[in-house]
Write a protein that holds these residues in place. Structure first.
Motif, PDB file in Angstrom:
ATOM      1  N   HIS A 587       0.858  -1.187   0.000  1.00 32.47           N
ATOM      2  CA  HIS A 587       0.000   0.000   0.000  1.00 32.47           C
ATOM      3  C   HIS A 587       0.894   1.236   0.000  1.00 32.47           C
ATOM      4  CE1 HIS A 587      -3.422  -2.557   0.823  1.00 32.47           C
ATOM      5  NE2 HIS A 587      -2.788  -3.085   1.844  1.00 32.47           N
ATOM      6  N   CYS A 622      -4.442   5.524  -0.708  1.00 37.62           N
ATOM      7  CA  CYS A 622      -3.453   4.489  -1.020  1.00 37.62           C
ATOM      8  C   CYS A 622      -3.073   4.619  -2.487  1.00 37.62           C
ATOM      9  CB  CYS A 622      -4.046   3.113  -0.737  1.00 37.62           C
ATOM     10  SG  CYS A 622      -3.047   1.770  -1.405  1.00 37.62           S
ATOM     11  N   GLU A 624      -1.181   2.470  -4.346  1.00 38.38           N
ATOM     12  CA  GLU A 624      -0.935   1.237  -5.120  1.00 38.38           C
ATOM     13  C   GLU A 624      -2.290   0.594  -5.394  1.00 38.38           C
ATOM     14  OE1 GLU A 624       1.866  -0.753  -6.051  1.00 38.38           O
ATOM     15  OE2 GLU A 624       3.385   0.715  -5.429  1.00 38.38           O
ATOM     16  N   PHE A 625      -2.510   0.155  -6.619  1.00 32.58           N
ATOM     17  CA  PHE A 625      -3.790  -0.489  -6.936  1.00 32.58           C
ATOM     18  C   PHE A 625      -3.795  -1.881  -6.314  1.00 32.58           C
ATOM     19  CE2 PHE A 625      -7.469   0.497  -9.661  1.00 32.58           C
ATOM     20  CZ  PHE A 625      -8.224  -0.607  -9.323  1.00 32.58           C
ATOM     21  N   CYS A 626      -4.198  -1.918  -5.034  1.00 36.82           N
ATOM     22  CA  CYS A 626      -3.937  -3.091  -4.214  1.00 36.82           C
ATOM     23  C   CYS A 626      -5.080  -4.087  -4.199  1.00 36.82           C
ATOM     24  CB  CYS A 626      -3.632  -2.636  -2.797  1.00 36.82           C
ATOM     25  SG  CYS A 626      -4.884  -1.509  -2.167  1.00 36.82           S
ATOM     26  N   HIS A 630      -9.516  -0.639  -4.104  1.00 35.51           N
ATOM     27  CA  HIS A 630      -8.382   0.253  -3.857  1.00 35.51           C
ATOM     28  C   HIS A 630      -8.811   1.714  -3.854  1.00 35.51           C
ATOM     29  CE1 HIS A 630      -4.929   2.661  -5.131  1.00 35.51           C
ATOM     30  NE2 HIS A 630      -5.568   2.899  -6.239  1.00 35.51           N
ATOM     31  N   MET A 633      -9.902   3.065  -0.711  1.00 36.52           N
ATOM     32  CA  MET A 633      -8.914   3.054   0.373  1.00 36.52           C
ATOM     33  C   MET A 633      -8.382   4.476   0.563  1.00 36.52           C
ATOM     34  SD  MET A 633      -5.873   0.285   0.750  1.00 36.52           S
ATOM     35  CE  MET A 633      -4.949   0.136   2.279  1.00 36.52           C
TER      36      MET A 633
HETATM   37 CU1  CUA Z   1      -3.994  -0.157  -0.694  1.00 38.50          CU
HETATM   38 CU2  CUA Z   1      -4.576   0.649  -2.768  1.00 38.50          CU
END
Ligand code: CUA
Ligand code: CUK
Length: 863
Positions: A587, A622, A624-626, A630, A633
């Motif tokens: 993240h 966040c 990062e495409f987590c 996402h 987030m």
């Molecule tokens: Cu954690 Cu996007």
């Protein structure tokens, strides 16, 4: 539910492995279309890595003026990472979070931030002269510094600033057991850091070589145990450490034995003319084992800037410093794997010189010196120390070695060539053109005591016409060369679009063992547990006057807290711990408009500090495409001015749902959750029955899935309590949170199941593989889903449903209409309201499809 259903369906199709089935004719067609020669296709076959295949070697390249290190693979030449070293690198949060800022701060020079570097020579830790691969060192030519990169996580953990020199070049070269990292100066300057006129050049200007002590236990350079050796102002250049028979010695060349100081602005000949006047310059030979002892006695050194500098006089007296003439304007100096020979290239000479250390040592032992230089340093006779000289071509620079005894490769800058030759027999064996103007070159582990050879990488300074034009600033060209055969073979061009990388080092990938995740709460820059590690449930805000500390966690797909309130001009620190244990679930964290960013890989704790000097509402999120959620987030930072009176806006009256509508929605989400949970149940049952625990990679995924699942109970309790309290709104929201965890569990669980099926299924025969392609390309999967009845019957078991099944299926696919009147087929047509169409398959394709169907039946139990 949609996406979940699709996921389940894709499990149905899990037999659809990626298959490429180019026939010979296809290949030839493509070769014609793309104008590829057989040689080209061979080069492609030698370098191409199919999806998922790993590289044999990992290469660390200096990033030149970018101040970074570039990591790529051989033979694929795929770039893996840019490691932030001397320069801020936002992706890694390097230079934006507090932990990495502390590393960059070590690189300040007299309190001044230096946020760029001119990286030149990366080198690994060594044991007995062989690469270990747990740390990497790299130097900064512009601002004399050396950085340590920990190869457990490929992060920079230390920067040391050279205390006495203003510029350097001959770093970072490592002694055979990583006792010292060598850093030699480039442009001479006064060591006392004061003003001295150029007329005092010979008297006061000096070069130096610094021996940085590496402390293995801490993984850091120990500044206090490091020292330098004073050298004449000869403009020292590259260096290399001795090994084997030359263990304890090190070698540094130079290019201004003239001690010329230029003055083009005064009408004097320029530096370049005056510095290439002499036929020879000096190779410096010094013994760091003796110098190490001299550094223990204060009569041998002077202190500059709290740093011990052994005097020329003391070194000469102790027999630790000598000079040997070397050909005009030398450049590279490379010690052979056994340590016996030292190969020096000359920019303005067509020869390389091969010095024999045995001869050097004999002269030193006999104290047989040809002369002394103006500083009293004994000079050995060049001829008496040479094993020989070889004419290679114009502008020989750097050398790298092969696994084959005596074989070395040398770059020719002016001729744009790599030459293979034998440094023992002094014979030239082969040469190959490169594009263009090569500086360094590297053979695999080619500068270690045990070179592997196999490939050479030519680091070409100019790429001129090799790539699509992208403006006047051209990329460098790293060319991969196959050096296995009798003739060298050019395989691949990699444009490097990040600075001018001077040098690379390569290592077998198997020697590296980087961590996959961090131990929970790690400060990656120190490797220790972060004092602000925050576990689930420990999230909090602490205020002490104007200092606000936020202890935050991140886990798919929320940050906790989601609202932070501070007052204008508060000094805010956010500590973020990524609670994930799953591989690659990083993240990132940014606050809009505040120029802060950090990257928190699984288990990492990082922090940012800033003054909340602007009033307003600032989303943080966040980066990062987590996960699928996402975008959700995120949270808000509220910065409120304590000296201002705020009028509250009128509340808007929004329509709310009726109690019945709420109840309906609640029941709907309950049903969804139940259905989803059943899917998970079946996946878990499958995984357990098939013994997933035997497969470590799959087990890791299952643990991750169950980790998500374990969070459900707490949330479900909240939902139930809210329902009981007749707070339907909250109950619905908590149920949605339950669904989030269910989906995440299912997502990872299905991935695990997919992988397990791959492990368990029998290998496909070539015919079945072709059959699958025919099946997919023929569009059969439009109606038939394996393992399921969809818009057509399940083809699993179809072969068994008919007498003489193979014959019947063959005939049915070939000409379906012939069978439309059969009772069984009639029933099917009625049921599905569809007829099997004629796909005009070739006989061979039908046969292959039958083989594929047999394979499906064999593995039916796995579905
Ligand atoms: Cu954690 Cu996007
Ligand atoms: S130096 Cu650049 S080509 Cu800095 Cu190693 Cu020779």
């Amino acid at each position: 539910m949609r996406s979940l259903k699709r996921a389940v369906l894709s499990i149905g199709c899990l037999f659809a492995f990626a298959v490429s089935a180019f026939g010979q004719s296809d290949l030839q067609k493509i070769m014609q279309e793309r104008k590829l020669t057989e040689q080209d296709v061979l080069a492609a076959a030698k370098t191409y890595q199919p999806s998922g295949r790993k590289d044999e070697f990992i290469v660390f390249s200096s990033g030149g003026q970018s101040g970074q290190v570039i990591v790529y693979g051989v033979p694929s030449m795929r770039i893996y990472k840019y490691i932030g070293v001397f320069t801020p690198e936002p992706w890694q949060g390097y230079g934006f979070d507090n932990e990495s800022k502390a590393v960059l701060a070590e690189g300040r020079i007299h309190g001044k931030d230096i946020t760029w570097g001119d990286t030149h020579h990366p080198n690994f830790t060594e044991k007995n002269g062989e690469y270990v691969g747990d740390y990497l060192f790299i130097n900064d030519k512009a601002n004399p510094r050396v950085a340590v990169i920990n190869l457990k996580d490929f992060e920079t953990t230390q920067i040391v600033v050279n205390p006495i020199i203003k510029s350097e070049h001959g770093g970072s070269f490592v002694t055979p057991n990583t006792e010292y990292v060598i850093e030699a100066s480039q442009y001479a300057a006064p060591l006392d850091d004061l003003w001295h006129p150029i007329e005092e050049y010979e008297a006061v200007y000096r070069g130096a070589v610094t021996l940085w002590k590496f402390d293995y236990a801490s993984g850091r350079i120990d500044v206090n145990k490091s020292f330098s050796l004073e050298l004449p102002p000869y403009m020292q250049d590259l260096s290399d450490a001795g090994k084997g028979i030359s263990m304890g010695w090190a070698f540094t060349n130079s290019f201004n034995s003239e001690m010329y100081t230029g003055g083009i602005e005064k009408g004097l000949p320029p530096m370049e003319a005056g510095m290439s006047r002499n036929d020879t310059d000096y190779l410096h030979i010094y013994n760091w084992q003796i110098l190490e002892k001299l550094a223990k006695d204060s009569k041998n050194y002077k202190i500059y800037n709290n740093h011990k500098v052994i005097t020329i006089e003391a070194a000469v007296k102790a027999g630790a410093l000598f000079l040997i003439p070397e050909s005009k304007s030398p450049h590279g100096v490379d010690v052979t794997p056994d340590g016996r020979y030292i190969i020096v290239g000359g920019k303005l000479d067509t020869h390389v010189s091969v010095y024999d250390f045995k001869k050097i040592k004999e002269l030193i032992d006999k104290k047989e010196f040809a002369s002394k230089d103006p500083y009293g340093i004994p000079v050995l006779d060049m001829k008496k120390t040479l094993h020989g000289q070889v004419e290679l071509g114009l502008g020989p620079l750097h050398s790298s070695f092969d696994s084959k005894d005596g074989i070395v490769y040398t770059s020719l800058y002016v001729d744009s060539q790599v030459v293979r030759w034998d440094y023992k027999s002094l014979k030239v064996l082969d040469r190959i053109n490169v594009h263009y103007n090569i500086g360094h070159l590297d053979t695999m582990e080619g500068k270690s005591a045990k070179p592997i050879g196999k490939y050479a990488i030519a680091l070409d300074k100019l790429s001129i016409d090799r790539f699509n034009p992208i403006g006047p600033l051209h990329p460098q060209n790293h060319q991969l060369i196959d050096i296995n055969g009798a003739k060298m073979d050019l395989l691949y061009d990699l444009p490097i679009g990040l600075g001018e990388p001077h040098d690379v080092v390569s290592i077998q990938a198997s020697k590296l063992s980087p961590a996959v995740t961090y131990k929970m709460g790690t400060n990656s820059r120190t490797g220790k547990q972060h004092p602000a590690m925050t576990l689930a449930g420990q999230e909090r805000v602490e205020r002490d006057g104007k200092n606000v500390k936020i202890y935050m966690t991140a886990v798919r797909s929320h940050l906790n807290p989601e609202h932070i309130e501070v007052q204008k001009d508060d000094n805010v620190t956010i500590y973020l711990t990524n609670l994930e244990r799953a591989q690659d679930e990083t993240h990132g964290f940014a606050i809009d408009n505040y120029n802060v960013h950090m990257s928190a890989e699984p288990g990492k704790t990082a922090s940012i500090t800033f003054i909340a000097d602007r009033e307003g509402v600032f989303p943080y999120y966040c980066t990062e495409f987590c996960s699928a959620l996402h975008l959700e987030m995120f949270g808000y930072l509220y910065v409120k001015d304590p000296n201002k009176k705020y009028e509250s806006a009128k509340k808007m009256q929004l329509q709310t749902l009726s109690p019945q509508a709420l109840e309906t929605e609640y029941q709907k989400i309950l049903a969804t959750n139940k259905a989803t949970d059943e899917v998970i149940g079946s996946v878990v049952k499958f995984l357990t029955e098939k013994g997933y625990e035997k497969y470590p990679k799959i087990k890791e995924q299952v643990v991750d899935a169950l980790d998500q699942y374990s969070k459900i109970k707490e949330v479900k309790d909240k939902a139930d309590a809210a329902y009981k309290a007749k707070d339907l709104n909250s109950a619905i929201l908590w149920e949605y949170q339950v669904w989030q965890y269910l989906v995440k569990t299912a997502d990872v669980g299905l991935r695990a199941k997919n992988n397990l099926v791959r492990e368990l299924s029998t290998p496909m025969s070539p015919a079945a593989t072709r059959g699958e392609v025919a099946y997919l390309e023929g569009g059969c999967n439009g109606c038939h889903v394996i393992g399921q009845v969809s818009s057509g019957p399940d083809i699993t078991g179809a072969l068994l449903r008919h007498e003489k099944g193979e014959e019947w299926i063959f005939s049915f696919i070939k000409d379906p209409a012939k069978h439309y009147e059969e009772e069984y087929v009639k029933a099917l047509i009625n049921y599905f309201n569809l007829r099997m169409p004629n796909q005009n398959m070739k006989d061979s394709e039908i046969k292959d499809i039958i083989e594929y169907m047999k394979w499906i039946d064999e593995n039916a139990g796995l579905n």
